[in-house]
Write an enzyme that holds these catalytic residues in place. Structure first.
Site, short mmCIF file in Angstrom:
data_model
loop_
_atom_site.label_atom_id
_atom_site.label_comp_id
_atom_site.label_asym_id
_atom_site.label_seq_id
_atom_site.Cartn_x
_atom_site.Cartn_y
_atom_site.Cartn_z
N MET A 17 39.70 40.76 43.53
CA MET A 17 38.69 39.77 43.04
C MET A 17 38.40 38.99 44.45
O MET A 17 39.47 38.31 44.79
CB MET A 17 38.92 39.06 42.10
CG MET A 17 39.28 40.07 40.63
SD MET A 17 39.95 39.04 39.13
CE MET A 17 41.60 39.11 39.73
N ALA A 18 37.35 39.01 44.79
CA ALA A 18 36.75 37.96 45.86
C ALA A 18 37.17 36.32 45.58
O ALA A 18 36.86 35.83 44.49
CB ALA A 18 35.37 37.91 46.22
N GLN A 70 41.33 46.04 50.44
CA GLN A 70 39.75 46.60 50.16
C GLN A 70 39.14 46.43 51.37
O GLN A 70 38.95 45.25 51.69
CB GLN A 70 39.55 46.09 48.87
CG GLN A 70 38.36 46.80 48.53
CD GLN A 70 37.33 46.50 47.32
OE1 GLN A 70 37.00 45.08 47.20
NE2 GLN A 70 37.80 46.96 46.21
N CYS A 100 31.40 46.40 43.71
CA CYS A 100 31.02 45.04 43.68
C CYS A 100 29.54 45.05 43.19
O CYS A 100 28.81 45.57 43.86
CB CYS A 100 31.50 44.14 44.98
SG CYS A 100 30.92 42.39 44.86
N LYS A 139 36.96 52.34 44.65
CA LYS A 139 36.56 51.59 43.32
C LYS A 139 35.13 51.67 43.21
O LYS A 139 34.34 51.30 44.19
CB LYS A 139 37.18 50.06 43.27
CG LYS A 139 37.00 49.53 42.06
CD LYS A 139 37.61 48.16 41.99
CE LYS A 139 37.78 47.51 40.63
NZ LYS A 139 36.53 47.01 40.10
N ASN A 200 39.20 50.29 34.40
CA ASN A 200 38.97 48.91 34.60
C ASN A 200 37.84 48.39 33.62
O ASN A 200 37.04 48.97 33.56
CB ASN A 200 38.64 48.74 36.12
CG ASN A 200 38.47 47.35 36.51
OD1 ASN A 200 37.49 47.12 37.14
ND2 ASN A 200 39.06 46.49 35.78
N ASP A 202 37.55 44.71 30.79
CA ASP A 202 37.55 44.29 29.62
C ASP A 202 38.95 44.44 28.90
O ASP A 202 39.14 44.60 27.62
CB ASP A 202 36.42 44.84 28.40
CG ASP A 202 34.95 44.07 28.90
OD1 ASP A 202 35.15 43.21 29.68
OD2 ASP A 202 34.00 44.57 28.37
N ARG A 225 39.87 39.76 35.47
CA ARG A 225 39.64 38.35 35.09
C ARG A 225 40.97 37.89 34.25
O ARG A 225 41.30 36.81 33.89
CB ARG A 225 38.23 38.12 34.51
CG ARG A 225 37.15 38.22 35.65
CD ARG A 225 35.81 38.44 34.92
NE ARG A 225 35.69 39.62 34.42
CZ ARG A 225 34.75 39.72 33.27
NH1 ARG A 225 33.81 38.81 32.94
NH2 ARG A 225 34.49 41.11 32.65
#
Length: 337
Positions: A17-18, A70, A100, A139, A200, A202, A225
């Site tokens: 995650m950036a 990554q 992304c 990914k 990946n 939810d 998240r």
């Protein structure tokens, strides 16, 4: 779960995650039960390698193995060179970003925009796999939009290129993070390829983790998240998968201790000026949904020094401790918003 020579302690992986999965966050999640954590994406543009941001993202000092980095870009030769550069900096696994959905990434035909050009996908994967002697992972999303779900075709390209694991987010690029992730495509890919598949999207509770693993037959799950401000989700899921039982919510004293440790790591890693500002979002995530947190978060964002931040956090958690040993959330659903 095994990726090349690396045998992970479990099948729970921190999603890249950036602006989030920096070294302090990766280390924290690993200590809380994650089997692997993937770094923020590093640009393949060699002109940026000397920047402070890139140097920091390539800093793996003291990080627990395996170190997965990554890279993002759209030029095969540049991606190959970026892979070599990061391996020289300590990367043990190279992950390629084709998932992304951010406009600034897709506008330069990187990230999930690459899913529109399968021949280019193959060229990039061939170039990167051929450039390094460490495992390469990929990914992706399920496709560019709901009319063009091509994850299966991309998965076959990846397998043929020698990619050693594939993570799939159950949304298209057009979906961004709206709606709900779908797992049918992930299940279809898993049934068709021999390389490990990582599901990946939810996955926010132990029950969802179990359901997604059962439904897709994926080899692992990747959590993004839902781990923000809640790094203990990995031990909760690990315990549930092993026993079918839930761990109790963490005690206030433990969350206080974890957050303070995280803040000190951020300050050390970024320095006071940037550390304070980056810490704000993490403090907000840790406290979201807790009694009195809205007023606290507003005040927190005005503070300018590490000393002020630490004092405010200590005072907030001292008040929480007076209400009971375990956390009480006003709106639990906010935890995964």
């Amino acid at each position: 779960m095994q990726i090349g020579p690396h045998i992970l302690k479990n099948n729970l992986i921190v999603a890249p995650m950036a602006g989030v999965t920096d070294r302090p966050f990766r280390q924290l999640c690993k200590s809380m039960g994650a089997g692997m954590a993937v770094s923020e994406m590093v640009s393949s543009n060699s002109l940026l390698w000397g920047s402070e941001k890139t140097r920091r993202r390539a800093n793996h000092e003291g990080e627990v193995d395996p170190i997965s980095v990554q890279i993002a870009g759209a030029d095969p030769a540049m991606m190959a060179e970026a892979a070599r550069y990061n391996v020289a900096q300590g990367a043990q696994i190279i992950d390629i970003n084709m998932g992304c959905p951010a406009k600034k990434i897709c506008n330069v035909m990187a990230g999930s925009a690459l899913l529109q050009d399968q021949p280019l996908v193959g060229k990039i994967l061939d170039a990167v796999v051929g450039a390094v002697n460490v495992p390469v992972t990929l990914k992706i999303r399920t496709g560019w939009d709901t009319q063009h779900r091509n994850a299966l075709a991309v998965a076959n390209i990846a397998q043929s290129a020698g990619v050693q694991a594939l993570a799939i987010h159950g949304r298209t690029r057009a979906c961004a993070y709206a709606g709900h992730a779908e797992y049918d495509t992930i299940a279809e890919v898993k049934a068709a390829v021999k390389i490990p598949v990582i599901a990946n999207g939810d996955i926010t509770t132990p029950e969802q983790a179990r359901q997604v693993l059962d439904y897709t037959r994926a080899d692992a799950i990747m959590i993004g998240r839902a781990a923000q401000g809640r790094p203990w989700i990995f031990r909760e899921i690990s315990h549930y998968l092993a026993t079918g039982e839930h761990l109790q919510l963490p005690e206030v004293s433990e969350i206080h201790r974890v957050l303070i440790q995280h803040l000190h790591e951020l300050y050390d890693f970024y320095g006071e000026y940037s550390g304070v500002r980056i810490a704000r979002k993490h403090i907000s995530w840790y406290t979201k949904g807790l009694v009195g947190s809205a007023v606290f978060r507003h005040a927190m964002n005005q503070l300018q020094t590490t000393e002020q931040q630490l004092l405010a956090v200590n005072e907030f958690f001292s008040e929480l401790a007076g209400r009971g040993r375990r956390l009480t959330y006003v709106e639990p659903e906010e935890l995964v918003a």
